[in-house]
Scaffold this motif. Structure first.
Motif, PDB file in Angstrom:
ATOM      1  N   VAL A 154      36.986  35.471  51.394  1.00 15.19           N
ATOM      2  CA  VAL A 154      36.250  36.525  50.688  1.00 15.19           C
ATOM      3  C   VAL A 154      37.011  37.844  50.843  1.00 15.19           C
ATOM      4  O   VAL A 154      37.277  38.286  51.966  1.00 15.19           O
ATOM      5  CB  VAL A 154      34.820  36.679  51.239  1.00 15.19           C
ATOM      6  CG1 VAL A 154      34.111  37.860  50.557  1.00 15.19           C
ATOM      7  CG2 VAL A 154      34.016  35.396  51.046  1.00 15.19           C
ATOM      8  N   ASP A 185      36.299  41.572  50.241  1.00 16.20           N
ATOM      9  CA  ASP A 185      35.085  42.348  50.006  1.00 16.20           C
ATOM     10  C   ASP A 185      35.381  43.644  49.245  1.00 16.20           C
ATOM     11  O   ASP A 185      35.366  44.745  49.808  1.00 16.20           O
ATOM     12  CB  ASP A 185      34.384  42.641  51.337  1.00 16.20           C
ATOM     13  CG  ASP A 185      32.913  42.971  51.144  1.00 16.20           C
ATOM     14  OD1 ASP A 185      32.497  43.178  49.974  1.00 16.20           O
ATOM     15  OD2 ASP A 185      32.183  43.023  52.143  1.00 16.20           O
ATOM     16  N   ASN A 201      33.441  45.038  47.102  1.00 16.72           N
ATOM     17  CA  ASN A 201      32.241  45.876  47.041  1.00 16.72           C
ATOM     18  C   ASN A 201      32.173  46.851  48.212  1.00 16.72           C
ATOM     19  O   ASN A 201      31.875  48.041  48.029  1.00 16.72           O
ATOM     20  CB  ASN A 201      30.990  45.002  47.017  1.00 16.72           C
ATOM     21  CG  ASN A 201      29.723  45.818  46.864  1.00 16.72           C
ATOM     22  OD1 ASN A 201      29.591  46.588  45.917  1.00 16.72           O
ATOM     23  ND2 ASN A 201      28.793  45.655  47.790  1.00 16.72           N
ATOM     24  N   ASN A 208      25.010  37.901  43.443  1.00 16.12           N
ATOM     25  CA  ASN A 208      26.345  37.305  43.266  1.00 16.12           C
ATOM     26  C   ASN A 208      27.149  37.369  44.562  1.00 16.12           C
ATOM     27  O   ASN A 208      27.788  36.386  44.974  1.00 16.12           O
ATOM     28  CB  ASN A 208      27.117  38.053  42.178  1.00 16.12           C
ATOM     29  CG  ASN A 208      26.609  37.787  40.780  1.00 16.12           C
ATOM     30  OD1 ASN A 208      25.679  36.991  40.587  1.00 16.12           O
ATOM     31  ND2 ASN A 208      27.180  38.445  39.790  1.00 16.12           N
ATOM     32  N   ASN A 209      27.128  38.527  45.195  1.00 15.15           N
ATOM     33  CA  ASN A 209      27.910  38.701  46.421  1.00 15.15           C
ATOM     34  C   ASN A 209      27.375  37.821  47.549  1.00 15.15           C
ATOM     35  O   ASN A 209      28.149  37.318  48.372  1.00 15.15           O
ATOM     36  CB  ASN A 209      27.921  40.174  46.835  1.00 15.15           C
ATOM     37  CG  ASN A 209      28.719  41.034  45.862  1.00 15.15           C
ATOM     38  OD1 ASN A 209      29.511  40.520  45.074  1.00 15.15           O
ATOM     39  ND2 ASN A 209      28.502  42.336  45.903  1.00 15.15           N
ATOM     40  N   THR A 244      34.283  40.077  45.973  1.00 14.09           N
ATOM     41  CA  THR A 244      32.899  40.465  45.722  1.00 14.09           C
ATOM     42  C   THR A 244      32.872  41.468  44.571  1.00 14.09           C
ATOM     43  O   THR A 244      33.881  42.082  44.226  1.00 14.09           O
ATOM     44  CB  THR A 244      32.246  41.076  46.966  1.00 14.09           C
ATOM     45  OG1 THR A 244      33.006  42.226  47.376  1.00 14.09           O
ATOM     46  CG2 THR A 244      32.166  40.068  48.101  1.00 14.09           C
ATOM     47  N   ASN A 245      31.701  41.627  43.980  1.00 12.30           N
ATOM     48  CA  ASN A 245      31.540  42.490  42.806  1.00 12.30           C
ATOM     49  C   ASN A 245      30.981  43.853  43.196  1.00 12.30           C
ATOM     50  O   ASN A 245      30.177  43.962  44.122  1.00 12.30           O
ATOM     51  CB  ASN A 245      30.607  41.826  41.795  1.00 12.30           C
ATOM     52  CG  ASN A 245      31.189  40.534  41.253  1.00 12.30           C
ATOM     53  OD1 ASN A 245      32.132  40.550  40.476  1.00 12.30           O
ATOM     54  ND2 ASN A 245      30.638  39.406  41.683  1.00 12.30           N
ATOM     55  N   HIS A 246      31.411  44.864  42.431  1.00  8.66           N
ATOM     56  CA  HIS A 246      30.921  46.234  42.656  1.00  8.66           C
ATOM     57  C   HIS A 246      30.442  46.803  41.339  1.00  8.66           C
ATOM     58  O   HIS A 246      31.226  46.998  40.400  1.00  8.66           O
ATOM     59  CB  HIS A 246      32.031  47.109  43.223  1.00  8.66           C
ATOM     60  CG  HIS A 246      31.626  48.539  43.386  1.00  8.66           C
ATOM     61  ND1 HIS A 246      30.776  48.967  44.383  1.00  8.66           N
ATOM     62  CD2 HIS A 246      31.938  49.652  42.651  1.00  8.66           C
ATOM     63  CE1 HIS A 246      30.591  50.269  44.277  1.00  8.66           C
ATOM     64  NE2 HIS A 246      31.276  50.710  43.235  1.00  8.66           N
ATOM     65  N   VAL A 262      24.342  41.966  40.964  1.00  8.80           N
ATOM     66  CA  VAL A 262      25.534  42.010  41.823  1.00  8.80           C
ATOM     67  C   VAL A 262      25.227  41.620  43.262  1.00  8.80           C
ATOM     68  O   VAL A 262      25.997  40.877  43.890  1.00  8.80           O
ATOM     69  CB  VAL A 262      26.194  43.404  41.741  1.00  8.80           C
ATOM     70  CG1 VAL A 262      27.097  43.653  42.942  1.00  8.80           C
ATOM     71  CG2 VAL A 262      27.012  43.531  40.471  1.00  8.80           C
ATOM     72  N   ILE A 292      28.780  34.380  46.938  1.00 10.09           N
ATOM     73  CA  ILE A 292      30.198  34.322  47.310  1.00 10.09           C
ATOM     74  C   ILE A 292      30.350  34.200  48.821  1.00 10.09           C
ATOM     75  O   ILE A 292      31.123  33.358  49.321  1.00 10.09           O
ATOM     76  CB  ILE A 292      30.937  35.570  46.769  1.00 10.09           C
ATOM     77  CG1 ILE A 292      31.025  35.517  45.249  1.00 10.09           C
ATOM     78  CG2 ILE A 292      32.334  35.686  47.395  1.00 10.09           C
ATOM     79  CD1 ILE A 292      31.520  36.803  44.604  1.00 10.09           C
ATOM     80  N   ARG A 293      29.633  35.013  49.559  1.00  9.97           N
ATOM     81  CA  ARG A 293      29.764  34.978  51.019  1.00  9.97           C
ATOM     82  C   ARG A 293      29.257  33.663  51.610  1.00  9.97           C
ATOM     83  O   ARG A 293      29.819  33.164  52.599  1.00  9.97           O
ATOM     84  CB  ARG A 293      29.015  36.162  51.634  1.00  9.97           C
ATOM     85  CG  ARG A 293      29.631  37.522  51.279  1.00  9.97           C
ATOM     86  CD  ARG A 293      28.973  38.646  52.053  1.00  9.97           C
ATOM     87  NE  ARG A 293      29.472  39.958  51.635  1.00  9.97           N
ATOM     88  CZ  ARG A 293      28.874  40.748  50.769  1.00  9.97           C
ATOM     89  NH1 ARG A 293      27.700  40.386  50.243  1.00  9.97           N
ATOM     90  NH2 ARG A 293      29.392  41.915  50.434  1.00  9.97           N
ATOM     91  N   HIS A 314      37.989  37.065  40.327  1.00 10.74           N
ATOM     92  CA  HIS A 314      37.070  38.208  40.368  1.00 10.74           C
ATOM     93  C   HIS A 314      36.178  38.135  39.130  1.00 10.74           C
ATOM     94  O   HIS A 314      36.509  38.668  38.066  1.00 10.74           O
ATOM     95  CB  HIS A 314      37.832  39.528  40.400  1.00 10.74           C
ATOM     96  CG  HIS A 314      36.957  40.687  40.747  1.00 10.74           C
ATOM     97  ND1 HIS A 314      37.428  41.977  40.818  1.00 10.74           N
ATOM     98  CD2 HIS A 314      35.627  40.772  41.038  1.00 10.74           C
ATOM     99  CE1 HIS A 314      36.432  42.795  41.153  1.00 10.74           C
ATOM    100  NE2 HIS A 314      35.325  42.078  41.266  1.00 10.74           N
TER     101      HIS A 314
END
Length: 223
Positions: A184, A186, A188, A168-169, A156-158, A165, A172-173, A128
């Motif tokens: 993944v 999720d 977020n 970034n997400n 994923t980032n929140h 962000v 990742i996806r 993370h």
């Protein structure tokens, strides 16, 4: 005739005296005691505050008797992972958590590289990173390469106010797939649906609280 005129005032005086006597008979007599105050009515005791309501995670409660996954689990993250560290340790016995406040992606990758080189990585790796800065596709590919076929979970980032962000997400996806032994998680989306888990910054949670429990349940679901 004169005698009758004198009797009329006397009749009126006798009637007035009788009226006064009847009024005195009806009046309450003083007892010599002060008047009784009305009975005191006890004030209601304050109601206890309502118990906090736990919003269940869509992943369900963790196992009632958690067991250590075969081969162990290594988790590397930033301060958001620190918030959930007690919950992760409860649901994933033996998990090795390496989380640090304000950790950027590059520093997290360096730690992943060090653990891989020393043979200390578990069979499952949880990452993370990205709350504190950008995550490039090249960095994501480096993470996958260092995991070297181990089962990899990327969160994923929140961060509602972090401009990087969303990018970034998306990285990742796009870069995490079953073909790369990568899943993944999720965070977020789950965080967006439950803003009550967070403090004023909308990013961090009470350590070991309801949000941390949901975080840990999500990780367990994807291990």
């Amino acid at each position: 005739m004169r005698r009758a005129v004198r009797l009329i005032p006397l009749v009126f005086l006798l009637a007035s005296a009788c009226q006064l006597a009847r009024s005195a008979a009806r009046a309450p007599q003083a007892s010599g005691h002060p008047p009784r105050s009305p009975a005191a009515v006890p004030s209601p005791s304050p109601s206890p505050p309502p118990a906090p309501v736990r919003i269940p995670s869509p992943y369900g409660a963790g196992p009632s008797s958690p067991t250590a996954p075969p081969g162990g689990v290594t988790a590397i993250g930033d301060s958001v992972m620190l918030d959930a560290a007690p919950n992760l340790s409860t649901l994933v016995p033996g998990i090795a958590i390496d989380a640090m406040v304000s950790r950027p992606v590059a520093t997290g990758i360096a730690e992943l590289q060090r653990l891989a080189a020393s043979g200390a990585l578990g069979a499952r790796v949880v990452i993370h990173l990205g709350t504190n800065g950008g995550l490039s596709r090249a960095q994501l590919d480096q993470i996958v390469a260092l995991a070297a076929g181990r089962h990899l979970v990327l969160l994923t980032n929140h961060c509602p106010y972090c401009s990087w962000v969303a990018a970034n997400n998306a990285v990742i996806r796009a870069g995490c797939s079953a073909a790369r032994h990568c899943t993944v998680a999720d965070w977020n989306a789950l965080a967006d649906a439950n803003p009550q888990w967070f403090g004023r910054d909308g990013v961090h949670m009470p350590i070991g609280g309801t949000g941390g429990e949901a975080y840990a349940e999500m990780v367990v679901h994807d291990l």
